[in-house]
Write a protein that holds these residues in place. Sequence first.
Motif: not given
Length: 231
Positions: A24, A131-132, A140, A142, A167, A169
């Motif tokens: 991440r 993305n998170e 964080y 999902s 973030k 992934v």
Amino acid sequence: MLLILLLSVIRPVAFAQSAEPVYRIKDPGDISRIIPFKDRFQFDRFQDGKVHFRNGKVSAAKLNYSYVYAEIMFINPKKDTLLLADPDYIHFVTLADRVYYYLKGHGHIEQIARFGRLGLGKKTFYMNMGNERYAAYGQYSSTSAISSYSSFINQDGMIQFLKGNNKVVMKKHAAYFFMDRNERFLIASRQNLLKTNSSHKKAINQYFKQHNPDFEEEADLKKLLEFCSML
């Protein structure tokens, strides 16, 4: 003499089989810190290789394959890690006992096997698995489905910068290609296989009915191309 694209920062990676780690990443600068060298590059060190140009010239250099860029990188005398510039002028690259061809829009493709008329190529690279988004207290959550695949490398071949506190992934993924005798590449698919074996469609379709090969499995593809080579 090697032409170079001045990029002094190594960009990292992680692999995409179920047993491989997921990373991440919030900022490209975090990649080399978060992802270990062994997951960013194919080999554990840069080693002697050769760049074969289309004009017949050959240049020796310390080379390695970057999973982040999906391209061969080299180390210059100043110890900078760089991408090869103008890859369209390069015929192929040899590194260890492997051969890599450049495919525009896809980076370097490693030829991993040859079966008569067709070769099998493999590109291993990091993909954006979704993305998170930043949540309260540094957690964080999902926000996108794993199925929304897109490359972490943008159309210019550069690491895509992330915005805000999201973030990305990242997970390593392998894509496969068919390569004909003229070094033309086609993404490995049933349609493209039939296109390259148009006079044997009946036999190949029968093979599909009996074996149902997975075009994301290297072993299945090797068995399929071995069958086609005997037609």
